[in-house]
Design a protein around this motif. Structure first.
Motif, short mmCIF file in Angstrom:
data_model
loop_
_atom_site.label_atom_id
_atom_site.label_comp_id
_atom_site.label_asym_id
_atom_site.label_seq_id
_atom_site.Cartn_x
_atom_site.Cartn_y
_atom_site.Cartn_z
N PHE A 69 0.83 -1.20 0.00
CA PHE A 69 0.00 0.00 0.00
C PHE A 69 0.87 1.26 0.00
N SER A 70 1.91 1.27 0.82
CA SER A 70 2.81 2.43 0.86
C SER A 70 3.50 2.64 -0.48
N GLY A 71 3.93 1.55 -1.10
CA GLY A 71 4.58 1.64 -2.40
C GLY A 71 3.65 2.19 -3.46
N LEU A 72 2.41 1.71 -3.46
CA LEU A 72 1.43 2.22 -4.43
C LEU A 72 1.12 3.69 -4.18
N SER A 101 1.92 6.64 -6.87
CA SER A 101 0.90 7.53 -7.42
C SER A 101 1.26 9.00 -7.19
N ILE A 102 1.87 9.31 -6.05
CA ILE A 102 2.30 10.69 -5.79
C ILE A 102 3.39 11.10 -6.78
N LEU A 103 4.35 10.20 -6.99
CA LEU A 103 5.42 10.51 -7.95
C LEU A 103 4.88 10.65 -9.37
N LEU A 104 3.90 9.83 -9.73
CA LEU A 104 3.28 9.93 -11.05
C LEU A 104 2.57 11.27 -11.21
N LEU A 105 1.82 11.67 -10.20
CA LEU A 105 1.14 12.98 -10.25
C LEU A 105 2.14 14.12 -10.33
N ALA A 106 3.23 14.01 -9.60
CA ALA A 106 4.26 15.07 -9.65
C ALA A 106 4.88 15.12 -11.03
#
Length: 121
Positions: A100-103, A107-112
């Protein structure tokens, strides 16, 4: 204290509170002089998902010289079996938490990365 826990357990309708009372009952019964009661308590603790159960079982395994060699061997074997069961459930929970932490981080890195793209391409 054990009679009060047993009395409360008999009256408790809430499954979550019943589980806590059962865990408390098993914890108290670990110090019973009766080997069969202690084995039953260890088996009850094996069903727990509470990390403190691991500490209880480890503490029991570190004890030396209970009532007799045979009873101590049975109790020790049951405690080791229960400890493996608890550790397996805790490890599975930790793995789910890591996934869960990895996902979440992904997702945060993808949005950034998507937000930093220039509109002209």
């Amino acid at each position: 204290m054990l009679p009060a826990v047993i009395k409360a357990l008999a009256k408790e309708p809430d499954p979550e509170i019943r589980g806590l009372l059962e865990l408390t009952q098993a914890t108290i019964q670990l110090s019973s002089p009766d080997g069969a009661t202690r084995v039953a308590a260890i088996r009850a603790l094996a069903q727990s998902n509470d990390p403190s159960t691991k500490t209880l079982l480890l503490g029991l395994l570190e004890k030396k010289g209970d009532t007799s060699a045979e009873a101590d061997g049975d109790i020790r074997a049951e405690a080791e079996k229960s400890l493996r069961s608890v550790e397996g459930r805790l490890a599975a929970g930790e793995m789910v938490g890591r996934i869960f932490s990895g996902l979440s981080l992904g997702s945060i890195l993808l949005l950034a990365a998507l937000g930093s793209r220039s509109p002209t391409g």
